[in-house]
Design a protein around this motif. Structure first.
Motif, PDB file in Angstrom:
ATOM      1  N   ARG A   1      26.913  36.830  27.338  1.00  0.00           N
ATOM      2  CA  ARG A   1      27.732  37.751  28.136  1.00  0.00           C
ATOM      3  C   ARG A   1      27.083  39.126  28.231  1.00  0.00           C
ATOM      4  O   ARG A   1      27.049  39.727  29.287  1.00  0.00           O
ATOM      5  CB  ARG A   1      29.130  37.893  27.548  1.00  0.00           C
ATOM      6  CG  ARG A   1      29.974  36.669  27.679  1.00  0.00           C
ATOM      7  CD  ARG A   1      31.320  36.890  26.982  1.00  0.00           C
ATOM      8  NE  ARG A   1      32.048  35.654  26.882  1.00  0.00           N
ATOM      9  CZ  ARG A   1      33.088  35.343  27.632  1.00  0.00           C
ATOM     10  NH1 ARG A   1      33.528  36.193  28.522  1.00  0.00           N
ATOM     11  NH2 ARG A   1      33.700  34.204  27.479  1.00  0.00           N
TER      12      ARG A   1
ATOM     13  N   TYR B   1      26.995  40.575  43.157  1.00  0.00           N
ATOM     14  CA  TYR B   1      27.808  39.977  42.108  1.00  0.00           C
ATOM     15  C   TYR B   1      26.918  39.113  41.229  1.00  0.00           C
ATOM     16  O   TYR B   1      26.262  38.181  41.710  1.00  0.00           O
ATOM     17  CB  TYR B   1      28.928  39.129  42.711  1.00  0.00           C
ATOM     18  CG  TYR B   1      29.808  38.476  41.675  1.00  0.00           C
ATOM     19  CD1 TYR B   1      30.679  39.228  40.899  1.00  0.00           C
ATOM     20  CD2 TYR B   1      29.757  37.109  41.466  1.00  0.00           C
ATOM     21  CE1 TYR B   1      31.486  38.630  39.942  1.00  0.00           C
ATOM     22  CE2 TYR B   1      30.565  36.501  40.519  1.00  0.00           C
ATOM     23  CZ  TYR B   1      31.419  37.270  39.759  1.00  0.00           C
ATOM     24  OH  TYR B   1      32.210  36.679  38.815  1.00  0.00           O
TER      25      TYR B   1
ATOM     26  N   CYS C   1      26.829  36.587  37.899  1.00  0.00           N
ATOM     27  CA  CYS C   1      27.770  35.699  37.233  1.00  0.00           C
ATOM     28  C   CYS C   1      27.068  34.866  36.168  1.00  0.00           C
ATOM     29  O   CYS C   1      25.952  34.392  36.371  1.00  0.00           O
ATOM     30  CB  CYS C   1      28.418  34.783  38.275  1.00  0.00           C
ATOM     31  SG  CYS C   1      29.736  33.748  37.603  1.00  0.00           S
ATOM     32  N   TYR C   2      27.733  34.713  35.037  1.00  0.00           N
ATOM     33  CA  TYR C   2      27.322  33.784  33.984  1.00  0.00           C
ATOM     34  C   TYR C   2      28.308  32.635  34.081  1.00  0.00           C
ATOM     35  O   TYR C   2      29.517  32.821  33.980  1.00  0.00           O
ATOM     36  CB  TYR C   2      27.374  34.484  32.632  1.00  0.00           C
ATOM     37  CG  TYR C   2      27.290  33.603  31.410  1.00  0.00           C
ATOM     38  CD1 TYR C   2      26.436  32.502  31.360  1.00  0.00           C
ATOM     39  CD2 TYR C   2      28.043  33.880  30.284  1.00  0.00           C
ATOM     40  CE1 TYR C   2      26.363  31.709  30.232  1.00  0.00           C
ATOM     41  CE2 TYR C   2      27.973  33.098  29.142  1.00  0.00           C
ATOM     42  CZ  TYR C   2      27.127  32.019  29.122  1.00  0.00           C
ATOM     43  OH  TYR C   2      27.055  31.231  28.001  1.00  0.00           O
ATOM     44  N   SER C   3      27.805  31.428  34.339  1.00  0.00           N
ATOM     45  CA  SER C   3      28.688  30.293  34.596  1.00  0.00           C
ATOM     46  C   SER C   3      28.061  28.994  34.118  1.00  0.00           C
ATOM     47  O   SER C   3      26.911  28.956  33.704  1.00  0.00           O
ATOM     48  CB  SER C   3      28.964  30.181  36.098  1.00  0.00           C
ATOM     49  OG  SER C   3      27.773  29.820  36.769  1.00  0.00           O
TER      50      SER C   3
ATOM     51  N   ALA D   1      32.986  30.001  36.272  1.00  0.00           N
ATOM     52  CA  ALA D   1      32.566  31.328  35.831  1.00  0.00           C
ATOM     53  C   ALA D   1      33.043  31.602  34.407  1.00  0.00           C
ATOM     54  O   ALA D   1      34.182  31.312  34.065  1.00  0.00           O
ATOM     55  CB  ALA D   1      33.090  32.388  36.777  1.00  0.00           C
TER      56      ALA D   1
ATOM     57  N   THR E   1      31.863  34.827  32.942  1.00  0.00           N
ATOM     58  CA  THR E   1      32.025  36.262  33.139  1.00  0.00           C
ATOM     59  C   THR E   1      31.230  36.679  34.370  1.00  0.00           C
ATOM     60  O   THR E   1      30.303  35.974  34.785  1.00  0.00           O
ATOM     61  CB  THR E   1      31.592  37.074  31.892  1.00  0.00           C
ATOM     62  OG1 THR E   1      32.016  38.425  32.031  1.00  0.00           O
ATOM     63  CG2 THR E   1      30.095  37.040  31.689  1.00  0.00           C
ATOM     64  N   GLY E   2      31.598  37.807  34.938  1.00  0.00           N
ATOM     65  CA  GLY E   2      30.898  38.298  36.118  1.00  0.00           C
ATOM     66  C   GLY E   2      30.892  39.811  36.145  1.00  0.00           C
ATOM     67  O   GLY E   2      31.649  40.470  35.422  1.00  0.00           O
TER      68      GLY E   2
ATOM     69  N   THR F   1      30.265  43.083  39.107  1.00  0.00           N
ATOM     70  CA  THR F   1      29.960  43.557  40.453  1.00  0.00           C
ATOM     71  C   THR F   1      29.117  44.817  40.340  1.00  0.00           C
ATOM     72  O   THR F   1      29.436  45.721  39.558  1.00  0.00           O
ATOM     73  CB  THR F   1      31.260  43.865  41.214  1.00  0.00           C
ATOM     74  OG1 THR F   1      32.035  42.666  41.282  1.00  0.00           O
ATOM     75  CG2 THR F   1      30.974  44.344  42.625  1.00  0.00           C
TER      76      THR F   1
END
Length: 111
Positions: free
Chosen positions: A52, A74, A76-78, A89, A91-92, A94
């Protein structure tokens, strides 16, 4: 799967990734995400949350190295689906990008 000793069930390994998208028409009803890239990341099964904290630095380094223009992005960690596309997802973040730096540093955004 059946072998000589009996049933051996193997759950499919969940794959994780960082992805970066440009937010097109940001803030409008027509907003959509243009996926720019996906990088698979190894996960420590005992501490998956460690990644994260690496998302934002990765996104900023990617934006700097890629010569990306002014805009909203954006990161994203997914997880990844079977087609190596971002799926669920975790966490993300912007990022408003000037073309050379983030417009609102993380510290200012937290105040």
């Amino acid at each position: 799967m059946f072998d000589q000793d009996g049933w051996t069930g193997r759950e499919p390994q969940v794959r994780h990734a960082f992805s970066l998208s440009r937010i097109v028409d940001a803030g409008t009803p027509d907003q959509w995400y243009d996926l720019l890239g996906v990088v698979r990341v190894p996960v420590d099964r005992l501490a998956p949350e460690k990644l994260r904290g690496q998302l934002r630095p990765w996104a900023l380094a990617t934006l700097m190295a890629g010569g990306y223009a002014f805009g909203r992005y954006y990161a994203c960690y997914s997880t990844l689906d079977e087609d190596d596309e971002p799926d669920k997802a975790i966490t993300g973040d912007t990022l408003d990008w000037s073309g050379s730096a983030v417009l609102l540093p993380e510290q200012a955004a937290m105040r």
